[in-house]
Enzyme design. Sequence first.
Site, PDB file in Angstrom:
ATOM      1  CG  HIS A 111      -1.737   1.247   1.323  1.00  0.00           C
ATOM      2  ND1 HIS A 111      -2.905   1.378   0.609  1.00  0.00           N
ATOM      3  CD2 HIS A 111      -1.571   2.412   2.004  1.00  0.00           C
ATOM      4  CE1 HIS A 111      -3.422   2.579   0.843  1.00  0.00           C
ATOM      5  NE2 HIS A 111      -2.631   3.224   1.687  1.00  0.00           N
ATOM      6  CG  ASP A 147      -5.851   0.215   2.349  1.00  0.00           C
ATOM      7  OD1 ASP A 147      -5.727  -0.860   1.724  1.00  0.00           O
ATOM      8  OD2 ASP A 147      -6.141   1.304   1.813  1.00  0.00           O
ATOM      9  CB  CYS A 717      29.420  46.789 -46.043  1.00  0.00           C
ATOM     10  SG  CYS A 717      29.468  45.018 -46.081  1.00  0.00           S
TER      11      CYS A 717
END
Length: 913
Positions: A111, A147, A717
């Site tokens: 569990h 449980d 350029c």
Amino acid sequence: MALKMRIAIIGQSNFAADVLELLLDRPNIQIVGVFTIPDRGSREDILATTAIIHNIPVFKFACWRRKGVALPEVLEQYKSVGATLNVLPFCSQFIPMEVIDGALLGSICYHPSILPRHRGASAISWTLIEGDEVAGFSIFWADDGLDTGPLLLTRQTNLEPTDTLDTIYKRFLYPEGVKAMGVAVDMVASGVAPKIIQTEVGATYDPAMFKTENQVINLQATAEKIWNFVRGLDSVPGAIATVLHENGTEEQIRLFGAHLYSAGPVSKGKFLRLRGLTKTAWIHSGGLLIEGTDGAFVNIRRIKRGTKVINASEWFKQAEDQSITDFSEDELVKRSLVAGIWKAILKEDVDSSTDFFASGAGSMDVVRLVEEVKETFDVPLQNEQVFMAPVFEEFFSLLVRFLRQGSAYSDDQQLNFQAFTLKANKREIRVPTQLFINGEFVDADSQRTLEIVNPTNEEVLCRVACASATDVDKAVQAAHSAFYGSWRQITPRQRGQLMLNLADLMERNKEELATIESVDSGAVYTLALKTHVGMSIEAWRYFAGWCDKIQGNTIPVNPARPNNVLTFTRKEPIGVCGLITPWNYPLMMLSWKMAACIAAGNTCLIKPAQTCPLTALKFAELTVRAGFPPGVINVLPGKGSDAGQAVADHELVRKLGFTGSTPIGKHIMKSCADSNLKKCSLELGGKSPLIIFADCDMDKAVRHGMSSVFFNKGENCIAAGRLFVEDRIHDEFIRRVLKDLRTMTIGDPLDRSTAHGPQNHKAHFDKLLEFCRRGVDEGAKLVYGGCRVPHLKGYFFTPTVFTNVTDDMFIAQEESFGPIMIISKFNGSDVDSLMQRANRTEYGLASGVFTKDIGKALNFADRIEAGTVFVNLYNKTDVAAPFGGFKQSGYGKDLGQEALNEYLKTKCVTVEY
Ligand code: NAP
């Protein structure tokens, strides 16, 4: 020989299968039967498959009891295996007490919480929802309660702030749980397993979270409670919230990826109304920000709407997306075919929400999917599109779009944009005229437009949207979201593939692009095809290759003894990059910068020059067709003083790549510093010296000397701004230049025989006239040109030659950026003076030398202060070779590997071990 313990395993899933595999290794144990759930469709539970591999009898029961009474036939089969211990690793079924107590030693059960806290089916979720500081699991002896049986063992771990249901399960509850089941069985086998009665103190029975009503988040809670609830349901099933749309409709969504957000409220966000929230919620670049009742904030990173999980930051973008709902009958048939392909690959049933990767698919499965879909439907699907649409519904919608369009990359595909149709060069070309932001063409916020003039006839071609600071902000926000969202999901290799797709599309559209460039900027068509467009394509291909080769170093450093230290560097993208380009090579300047920027993994926005933004807009259209995610590339025509300035000033832009004039470059650098100290690279003006020694190859020197000045009508350029010709050949050189100039064809740039087209725009044309007037006023000798080409409409400037130019003259110092050759003499015996004169300029972009003496050439290369040196040729640039200037020509490089570094940052990581 001692009798083996006979174990029945009752359960399902990978967890149970792993426990089975673990117990099979125990010599004192025999697994006598596995009891699991029936197959779902053709899919068998992994526990059954594992048991069959090991020849263990498998029983599949839909249920064990009816109306509270155990089914006799089920009981009989259970008893047939003769188990002495039942092991229940993960069991979702109700097991009758006749079975629980049916084994001599009883039943042990896993569990996932530290009992007695969080009894019930959703223990892990509740551990997080309740904000527990520790998580853990219990192995207990099953009894007739929920449980409640006596404990055999428990294990625990601290909960981290980054934990979600997924992480706590994967990092602890699963791996440690499997091991602990083995330990528990060993303890039973050796007779030392305790039975510790559970205390009822602190016991809780928590509601099951598989019920939808329990998954709804309560937003009237503190930020911490909201955060814990979302992470307790992350990634399955996701916390439910409801968006209240402005039109009165509601939409249920699921929230994922929550974290507390201490940075507080965001200034740039859009409000989102959520049911039950009285405070504020915003969508911002990091997700969905929710304010809790305590004034603290929680941020949500992902939202599931319908079947699709999206980045929460993209909520409003997604809200506008048109998802396909009107499938034809034929498309529905195709849907089952696609589902069949998915099912065969994933080996599980497929529905609209099936996620290809969450179902375990890997990269080979992607290849198989793509190939099968391509074969079946004849669509040009790419692997990366599967990563972008991993959920079945998205994938199918993508496929339907392909099928409806004929092809994802079809030239016929009509994206939604306003356009003007350019009729030129025997073709009709649709050119977008809106801003391109977040993958869409949109109007400018202010509705302002730019007038685009054809320099060949001085007529207005069209008007395009003109971006303002508001539009720039929208584009930056989109690029920012993409950088932290969709772009990150794309691997470097996929990024390279997208760039290659784009290059292929540019190649297929090269005549269209060159025609636009020619009409918009006045570039001669053949040059536009070869250089403006051709070199752009090469740049995208070249940088695509770098995407998956961006590497850091490992560096030997001094360790702090006795420990060792590992130091390595990572090259990372910078983030949102702003690119600002000039008008002389519009598409090429864009490509030089953007290809390096994108290859490095950044997102970007570009502001092209206001006079000729059309190829950039056509390019934007191609990026959509190539598959770039929205926001990665944004294109915003506009004015430098407004949109350009907003890019330089923006605080989310982390890098600025600029090409333009030196004065604007200086101004931009200040803005970068003042705003957020953004990194910048500046490719600025030039006044490049070209030296021609008397021992040169004269034919070559004249040919290259002409192109060093007149290439692209001097709007270049690296154009040679000043020619120094040795006195012995000076007159002969000029005679031959003038002879060639007189036969140069000037005219319509689209005409294939034209060598010289119009200047880019009127202001520039007027500046050239003024430049020549100053030259004449200062006493230089104008031997050719210096005026408009007679009898031609358009900005046609006659190629010009000045001689007798002295070093102090304006035309010897300043860049013309036009077709103006400036010639000075030198004496070959005085190379030292020559070098001083060549370097006596604040520019340092390029240079050239013509001589047959290799010693002279290399001496020049040593001493010249320029970023580029050409020997016995000129203008030879290549995408693999670094390009950029010294001194006031700027710094930082375009092209070559060095350009990548302009768009990367280096992180240094040091690890002690
Ligand atoms: P520019 O006037 O400096 O403009 C370049 C870009 O900057 C344009 O997009 C311009 O927008 C924008 N801009 C203007 N003011 C701005 C501001 N305050 N903030 C942000 N952006 C601003 O240069 P140009 O006349 O277009 O181009 C010619 C120059 O570029 C020449 O000097 C040439 O040498 C240089 N260039 C250098 C290289 C190289 O690699 N080194 C390459 C090509 C050209 P607008 O369109 O509104 O003006």
